[in-house]
Design an enzyme around this catalytic site. Structure first.
Site, short mmCIF file in Angstrom:
data_model
loop_
_atom_site.label_atom_id
_atom_site.label_comp_id
_atom_site.label_asym_id
_atom_site.label_seq_id
_atom_site.Cartn_x
_atom_site.Cartn_y
_atom_site.Cartn_z
N HIS A 129 -2.40 -9.54 -3.15
CA HIS A 129 -3.59 -10.25 -3.98
C HIS A 129 -3.91 -11.64 -3.42
O HIS A 129 -5.09 -11.93 -3.52
CB HIS A 129 -3.04 -10.14 -5.45
CG HIS A 129 -3.45 -8.87 -6.22
ND1 HIS A 129 -2.40 -7.94 -6.65
CD2 HIS A 129 -4.44 -8.21 -6.35
CE1 HIS A 129 -2.72 -7.01 -6.84
NE2 HIS A 129 -4.03 -6.78 -6.89
N ARG B 125 -12.04 -7.30 -11.04
CA ARG B 125 -10.56 -7.39 -11.48
C ARG B 125 -10.47 -8.54 -12.35
O ARG B 125 -10.23 -9.85 -12.21
CB ARG B 125 -9.74 -8.05 -10.16
CG ARG B 125 -9.55 -6.96 -8.80
CD ARG B 125 -8.73 -7.69 -7.70
NE ARG B 125 -8.28 -6.52 -6.85
CZ ARG B 125 -8.95 -6.23 -5.73
NH1 ARG B 125 -9.86 -7.04 -5.32
NH2 ARG B 125 -8.34 -5.38 -5.08
N ARG C 235 -12.87 -3.38 -14.67
CA ARG C 235 -11.58 -2.91 -14.86
C ARG C 235 -10.72 -3.67 -15.75
O ARG C 235 -10.57 -4.81 -15.81
CB ARG C 235 -10.67 -2.99 -13.45
CG ARG C 235 -9.34 -2.52 -13.42
CD ARG C 235 -8.82 -2.46 -12.16
NE ARG C 235 -8.44 -3.78 -11.77
CZ ARG C 235 -7.65 -4.01 -10.54
NH1 ARG C 235 -7.40 -3.13 -9.64
NH2 ARG C 235 -7.14 -5.14 -10.31
N GLU D 26 -4.75 5.50 -8.18
CA GLU D 26 -3.84 4.58 -7.29
C GLU D 26 -2.38 4.85 -7.37
O GLU D 26 -1.63 4.02 -6.93
CB GLU D 26 -4.17 3.06 -7.50
CG GLU D 26 -4.11 2.80 -8.87
CD GLU D 26 -4.45 1.27 -9.13
OE1 GLU D 26 -4.24 0.60 -8.43
OE2 GLU D 26 -4.48 0.82 -10.42
N ASN E 184 -4.87 0.39 -1.99
CA ASN E 184 -3.76 -0.63 -1.79
C ASN E 184 -2.53 -0.08 -2.45
O ASN E 184 -1.51 -0.04 -1.89
CB ASN E 184 -4.26 -1.81 -2.32
CG ASN E 184 -5.75 -2.24 -1.83
OD1 ASN E 184 -5.82 -2.12 -0.85
ND2 ASN E 184 -6.06 -3.32 -2.47
N ASP E 185 -2.71 0.38 -3.81
CA ASP E 185 -1.50 0.77 -4.60
C ASP E 185 -1.15 2.18 -4.09
O ASP E 185 0.12 2.61 -3.92
CB ASP E 185 -1.81 0.52 -5.87
CG ASP E 185 -1.58 -0.77 -6.48
OD1 ASP E 185 -0.57 -1.33 -6.13
OD2 ASP E 185 -2.37 -1.26 -7.31
N ARG F 130 3.53 -3.67 -1.00
CA ARG F 130 2.29 -4.30 -0.18
C ARG F 130 2.28 -5.57 -0.07
O ARG F 130 1.48 -6.19 0.86
CB ARG F 130 1.10 -3.63 -1.09
CG ARG F 130 1.11 -4.44 -2.42
CD ARG F 130 0.01 -3.90 -3.46
NE ARG F 130 -1.30 -4.36 -3.48
CZ ARG F 130 -2.35 -4.49 -4.23
NH1 ARG F 130 -2.25 -3.53 -4.88
NH2 ARG F 130 -3.49 -5.14 -3.98
N CYS G 90 -12.31 1.70 -3.74
CA CYS G 90 -12.30 0.35 -3.88
C CYS G 90 -11.00 -0.54 -3.41
O CYS G 90 -11.21 -1.81 -3.33
CB CYS G 90 -12.35 0.10 -5.38
SG CYS G 90 -11.02 0.51 -6.26
C1 PEP Z 1 -5.86 -1.14 -5.22
O1 PEP Z 1 -4.83 -0.89 -5.70
O2 PEP Z 1 -6.28 -0.38 -4.35
C2 PEP Z 1 -6.90 -1.77 -5.95
C3 PEP Z 1 -8.03 -1.78 -5.53
O3 PEP Z 1 -6.39 -2.60 -7.04
P1 PEP Z 1 -5.54 -3.90 -6.61
O4 PEP Z 1 -5.92 -4.44 -5.26
O5 PEP Z 1 -6.26 -4.76 -7.65
O6 PEP Z 1 -4.28 -3.50 -7.09
MG MG Z 2 -4.29 -1.73 -7.52
#
Ligand code: PEP
Ligand code: MG
Length: 579
Positions: A191, A298, A334, A433, A456-457, A467, A504
């Site tokens: 993040h 977010r 979200r 995710e 990402n997750d 990550r 996303c």
């Molecule tokens: C993700 O996990 O891809 C996502 C967009 O949410 P975040 O990066 O805030 O966990």
């Molecule tokens: Mg995520």
């Protein structure tokens, strides 16, 4: 001159004098002292405790007039800890027995006690961990005095070099002064990296022991395009980088020219490009760069960088501001994704053993209904101001989704009873995710209006790679065959159920991955605003026929290496300047 290679996470070039942050929250490295210094160091511990007690007593005196019993009680608890002779003796013994600095002994002793408290079952005792960290801060503040480098109060341009930065710290940076970021830890989708990208600050992470290689005031080049950091560059290198920075700025300028044009492939297939934001201020930037709405807000960032949790009105004002920028265009809010690397005020110091697998995101909301309902009420109040949609993060099964929807239903009923206007037909979607959500997408699709794939997750949980952990960053890839297969499943199931689907996660803003995503059937992408023009340029340069061919080829490949080099070559042909 020293060159360090890390992971590029936020594009751009910056050259400047560096400011070194040892680590978050004054964490103190272990430094040994000479035997002759032991006496002075133990004396420093005693003085720091004395000053902290004095400071706290004064504060307590002031608070008495304006605050209630609760704050006085907290101060009393802190004071009794600080006056505890056994505690102080433990610290001075550590200095003496192990020849460590006063700072190290204070930090180690108090952190050991705090982590012990944090593991207790009893909530009251667990909460005391936060008190101990608070005391550690106070005593260290006295020990370090003016030596502490406070980034929030920066008033000249600097490049930040740190072992580790939290998303909260990064979100608090003033873009006017912070020109670049280099950290030892982190990964592309941590993040902190995401926030740097949103703020448009060039950043490189996963530089391991970078803080040991620089001294405050050194000149540092941050190359956020290639993931390189150069410490004390020679004149020729500085010159080359100044020229490269101009070239890069020209590319950005050229891309600006397509701002008003649609994201449409050469064979006329329309793709929608939305922005990801963390703060309402960013909405304007998304619009300026040609974004057609917000695909991911977010909202947990509302909780960071402050001492109290946001009220319903504060939530509402943030959403109303964002919706105000986009009027009738979609804004996907979200619900809070707290936990893992982003904590609420009360949980800040209560770290879990495996936070990414712990009480995170929707799980945390479902166990904290007052907080969850406060946010849902605010979103619903803002729902009448434009095209607001709600998205639940980290859904792992249908039951969680139904629970979240039921609570939303309760909130709507309350608002009805109170006569407060809201959009009863608001679209409700989920982030896909987790592998479990991806594998059960066909079931979940019956109860949602849309899916947004959080790569990402999804990558982290599919490949079992943290990550944000630089030690395994080379294993983290969204174009791994396993991840690609899950993405394909979600898209196919969404299409079958006629449910909207977008991406996303950061994969959507990687020039190399765009053709693949389009070829897999994606027509909606949500990305950090600085990347919108570049991704649009790629979309406008390809045909869907070409993209389908790319996806077919990739699905026939069985190694991440082969896929990433194939995708890189394909994208390089289309937009060579981006590489
Ligand atoms: C993700 O996990 O891809 C996502 C967009 O949410 P975040 O990066 O805030 O966990
Ligand atoms: Mg995520």
């Amino acid at each position: 001159m020293e060159i360090k290679k890390g992971v590029a996470v936020s594009p751009g070039i910056s050259i400047g004098k560096c400011l070194v942050i040892d680590a978050e929250d004054y964490r103190i490295p272990r430094r040994l002292i000479q035997a002759s210094q032991r006496f002075t160091e133990t004396q420093r511990v005693r003085n720091a405790f004395r000053d902290a007690i004095e400071e706290l007593t004064q504060l307590q005196g002031k608070q008495k007039e304006i605050e209630g019993q609760k704050i006085r009680d907290i101060f009393a608890v802190h004071l009794s800890f600080l006056r505890d002779r056994t505690l102080r003796k433990k610290i001075t013994d550590l200095v003496h027995d192990e020849s460590v600095t006063a700072e190290f002994a204070v930090s180690k002793t108090l952190r050991d006690i705090a982590s012990h408290f944090a593991k207790e079952k009893d909530v009251y005792i667990r909460e005391r961990a936060a008190d101990i960290f608070d005391m550690e801060h106070r005593v260290l503040g006295h020990l370090l005095g003016g030596k502490r480098q406070d980034i929030q109060q920066l008033n000249e341009e600097a490049v930040i070099v740190a072992r580790e930065l939290s998303p909260t710290q990064t979100a608090g940076f003033n873009k006017e002064y912070v020109k670049g970021i280099a950290t030892g830890s982190g990964g592309r989708t941590s993040h902190t990296a995401i926030v740097a990208r949103s703020l448009g600050i060039p950043a490189v992470v996963a530089l391991e022991d970078i803080t040991d290689s620089v001294t405050a005031g050194d000149t540092v080049i941050i190359d956020g395009n290639r993931g390189i950091v150069i410490i004390n560059p020679d004149d020729t290198t500085i010159q080359q980088y100044l020229e490269y920075a101009v070239e890069f700025a020209e590319l950005e300028h050229r891309l600006d020219a397509i701002r008003g044009k649609p994201a449409k492939t050469r064979d006329d297939v329309r793709v929608m490009l939305f922005g990801n934001i963390e703060f309402p201020d960013e909405a304007e930037l998304v619009l300026q760069r040609g974004g057609e709405g917000i695909g991911l807000y977010r909202t947990e960032f509302l909780f960071l960088n402050r001492d109290t949790e946001p009220t319903e009105q504060e939530h509402y004002e943030a959403y109303a501001r964002t919706v105000g920028v986009f009027k009738s265009k979609p804004v996907i809010i979200r619900t809070v994704d707290l936990g893992a690397d982003k904590y609420t005020q009360s949980r800040r110091y209560m770290r879990e053993p495996n936070p990414f697998l712990g009480l995170r995101s929707i799980r945390f909301c479902l166990q904290n209904l007052t907080m969850f309902k406060t946010q849902l009420r605010a979103i619903m109040r803002a729902s009448v101001l434009g095209q607001v949609k709600i998205m639940f993060p980290l859904i792992t099964n249908l039951q969680e989704l139904m629970q979240a929807k039921m609570i939303l239903g309760d909130v709507m009923e309350d608002l009805d009873e109170e006569g407060i206007k809201h959009n009863r037909d608001i679209e409700v979607g989920i982030m896909v995710e987790t592998p479990s959500a991806a594998l059960t997408a066909s079931m979940l699709a019956r109860d949602v209006d849309f899916f947004s794939i959080g790569t990402n997750d999804l990558t982290q949980y599919t490949l079992a790679v943290d990550r944000g952990n630089e030690l395994v960053s080379t294993l983290y890839s969204s174009v791994d065959p396993a991840v690609i297969r899950l993405i394909r499943t979600v898209i196919q199931d969404a299409h079958k159920a006629q449910v909207d689907v977008s991406v996303c996660g950061e994969m959507a803003s990687e020039p190399e991955s765009v053709m693949l995503l389009l070829g897999l059937g994606i027509r909606k992408l949500s990305i950090a605003s600085p990347m919108i023009p570049e991704i649009k340029q790629i979309i406008r340069s390809v045909t869907i026929v070409e993209c389908n061919k790319v996806a077919r080829k990739v699905l026939g490949m069985n190694s991440e290496r082969q896929i990433s080099s194939f995708l890189r070559d394909a994208a390089r042909k289309i937009l060579p300047e981006a590489f």
